[in-house]
Write a protein that holds these residues in place. Structure first.
Motif, mmCIF file in Angstrom:
data_model
loop_
_atom_site.group_PDB
_atom_site.id
_atom_site.type_symbol
_atom_site.label_atom_id
_atom_site.label_comp_id
_atom_site.label_asym_id
_atom_site.label_seq_id
_atom_site.Cartn_x
_atom_site.Cartn_y
_atom_site.Cartn_z
ATOM 1 N N GLU A 38 0.864 -1.188 0.000
ATOM 2 C CA GLU A 38 0.000 0.000 0.000
ATOM 3 C C GLU A 38 0.894 1.228 0.000
ATOM 4 O O GLU A 38 1.832 1.321 0.789
ATOM 5 C CB GLU A 38 -0.900 0.010 1.247
ATOM 6 C CG GLU A 38 -1.767 1.269 1.338
ATOM 7 C CD GLU A 38 -2.710 1.273 2.544
ATOM 8 O OE1 GLU A 38 -2.658 0.336 3.366
ATOM 9 O OE2 GLU A 38 -3.488 2.248 2.669
ATOM 10 N N ASN A 76 -4.682 4.841 -1.877
ATOM 11 C CA ASN A 76 -5.852 5.381 -1.180
ATOM 12 C C ASN A 76 -6.490 6.505 -1.984
ATOM 13 O O ASN A 76 -5.801 7.380 -2.492
ATOM 14 C CB ASN A 76 -5.430 5.966 0.182
ATOM 15 C CG ASN A 76 -4.987 4.894 1.149
ATOM 16 O OD1 ASN A 76 -5.813 4.173 1.713
ATOM 17 N ND2 ASN A 76 -3.675 4.761 1.329
ATOM 18 N N GLU A 104 -8.245 1.964 -2.917
ATOM 19 C CA GLU A 104 -8.898 1.813 -1.619
ATOM 20 C C GLU A 104 -9.906 2.943 -1.418
ATOM 21 O O GLU A 104 -9.554 4.120 -1.462
ATOM 22 C CB GLU A 104 -7.854 1.810 -0.490
ATOM 23 C CG GLU A 104 -6.908 0.624 -0.594
ATOM 24 C CD GLU A 104 -6.101 0.366 0.692
ATOM 25 O OE1 GLU A 104 -6.244 1.126 1.672
ATOM 26 O OE2 GLU A 104 -5.325 -0.615 0.691
ATOM 27 N N ASP A 150 -11.602 0.263 2.564
ATOM 28 C CA ASP A 150 -10.664 0.562 3.642
ATOM 29 C C ASP A 150 -11.423 0.808 4.942
ATOM 30 O O ASP A 150 -12.595 1.188 4.909
ATOM 31 C CB ASP A 150 -9.916 1.859 3.257
ATOM 32 C CG ASP A 150 -8.561 1.964 3.918
ATOM 33 O OD1 ASP A 150 -8.205 1.086 4.715
ATOM 34 O OD2 ASP A 150 -7.861 2.953 3.623
ATOM 35 N N LYS A 202 -10.902 -4.467 4.082
ATOM 36 C CA LYS A 202 -9.845 -4.316 5.074
ATOM 37 C C LYS A 202 -10.474 -4.034 6.430
ATOM 38 O O LYS A 202 -11.145 -3.014 6.608
ATOM 39 C CB LYS A 202 -8.903 -3.172 4.664
ATOM 40 C CG LYS A 202 -8.247 -3.438 3.293
ATOM 41 C CD LYS A 202 -7.240 -2.366 2.935
ATOM 42 C CE LYS A 202 -5.943 -2.545 3.694
ATOM 43 N NZ LYS A 202 -4.910 -1.577 3.226
ATOM 44 N N GLU A 216 -5.938 -4.951 9.074
ATOM 45 C CA GLU A 216 -4.998 -3.824 9.181
ATOM 46 C C GLU A 216 -4.416 -3.751 10.593
ATOM 47 O O GLU A 216 -5.086 -4.157 11.546
ATOM 48 C CB GLU A 216 -5.725 -2.483 9.019
ATOM 49 C CG GLU A 216 -6.478 -2.247 7.780
ATOM 50 C CD GLU A 216 -6.950 -0.782 7.726
ATOM 51 O OE1 GLU A 216 -6.804 -0.206 6.659
ATOM 52 O OE2 GLU A 216 -7.450 -0.223 8.722
HETATM 53 CA CA CA Z 1 -5.655 2.471 3.242
#
Ligand code: CA
Ligand code: C2E
Ligand code: CA
Ligand code: CA
Length: 279
Positions: A58, A117, A149, A179, A200, A236
């Motif tokens: 990421e 993101n 995301e 996310d 996530k 996460e």
């Molecule tokens: Ca993220």
């Protein structure tokens, strides 16, 4: 101190003034940060819980300010979002992340998925798809290696539009992840209709595993829902072996967190990546 009469009021307004000056100077510094090349990306690996292999990274934005040092995204993303600066910054992030992924691949490292993101403002921007296409074209990266995301709230704000945008992203072969799952509002019936590949589990539900019985229930529920819908479930913020053991036992697919690695500059990240095996 507000109800302390005159002095209190003066104190209050002085504080507000200081805050707005700080905000203003931060804002003008942020405006110039792009042209001054003050942004960089760090990369944090995601690993498969069964094989322990890195499946992707990421990209996480860093602002290296000459006086303030490294400014955390938590501090400047909200301001960038409010001022709209996130749109050009986000465009830069997309391109830089794709270029880096291709640079690794050209050096013979195993191609991996690159997650980027998106912010609410970027998601609402009418040029998002154009920006994504340009990043792919400029880098030569395959769309299937890109993962975007998004958050529940971005999808829920305007469901009709979100569906259109997400479908257009999916039709290019690009992957989509939700996310911070569990922290926003989302509806189960919409989850079914959105073309999401990955969820996530937010760090806040992972932190107190395995002790907290409510977090246990939430993590298990997200894992079963994700799997039932055919999605990959990523945890996460995994920091210790106990959290990892719980998640693995309950069928979580992948994890990300300090237990594996902090977000690293590209050069250090490359040392963790495996070379392609030649046929
Ligand atoms: Ca993220
Ligand atoms: P996020 O997308 O949820 O990213 C994960 C954050 O958790 C990162 O913080 C990462 O450094 C941190 N983290 C990862 N593993 C652990 C762990 O084991 N323990 C703890 N305590 N923290 C961990 P970071 O890099 O400060 O980013 C914060 C947020 O800023 C991100 O949260 C994301 O929402 C936003 N952000 C970062 N880069 C970008 C970007 O390029 N564009 C946009 N729109 N937002 C970004
Ligand atoms: Ca997250
Ligand atoms: Ca977040």
């Amino acid at each position: 101190a507000k109800e302390d009469g005159k002095n209190g009021y003066r104190f209050f307004s002085k504080e507000v003034k200081t805050q707005s000056i700080e905000r203003l100077s931060l804002e003008s510094a942020l405006r110039r940060a792009l042209e001054r090349n003050q942004f960089s990306l760090n990369y944090q690996p995601k690993v498969d819980m069964e094989t322990s292999q890195i499946t992707g990274v990421e990209a996480l934005l860093r602002w290296n300010h000459p006086d303030l040092g490294s400014v955390s995204p938590a501090q400047f993303i909200p301001l960038a979002e409010e001022t709209g600066l996130i749109v050009p910054i986000g465009r830069w992030v997309l391109k830089e992340a794709c270029v880096q992924a291709m640079a690794w691949q050209r050096r013979g490292l195993l191609p991996l998925s690159m997650a980027v993101n998106l912010s609410p403002r970027q998601f609402a921007d009418e040029h998002l798809l154009q920006d994504v296409d340009e990043a792919l074209a400029a880098s030569g990266m395959s769309p299937v290696l890109l993962q975007l995301e998004v958050t529940e709230s971005m999808m829920m704000r305007n469901v009709g539009r979100a569906l259109k945008v997400l479908d257009a992203i999916q039709s290019r072969g690009i992957r989509l992840a939700i996310d911070d799952f569990g922290t926003g509002y989302s509806s189960m019936s919409l989850m079914k209709h959105f073309p999401i590949d990955t969820i996530k589990i937010d760090r806040s539900f992972v932190r107190d595993l395995p002790q907290d019985s409510e977090d246990q229930a939430i993590a298990q529920a997200i894992i079963s829902m994700g799997k039932a819908l055919g999605m990959t479930v990523v945890a996460e913020g995994v920091e210790n072996a106990e959290q990892e053991a719980f998640l693995r036992t309950h069928g979580c697919d992948e994890m990300q967190g300090y237990l594996i690695s902090k977000p690293l500059p590209a050069r250090q990240m490359a040392e963790l990546l495996r070379p392609m095996v030649l046929p």
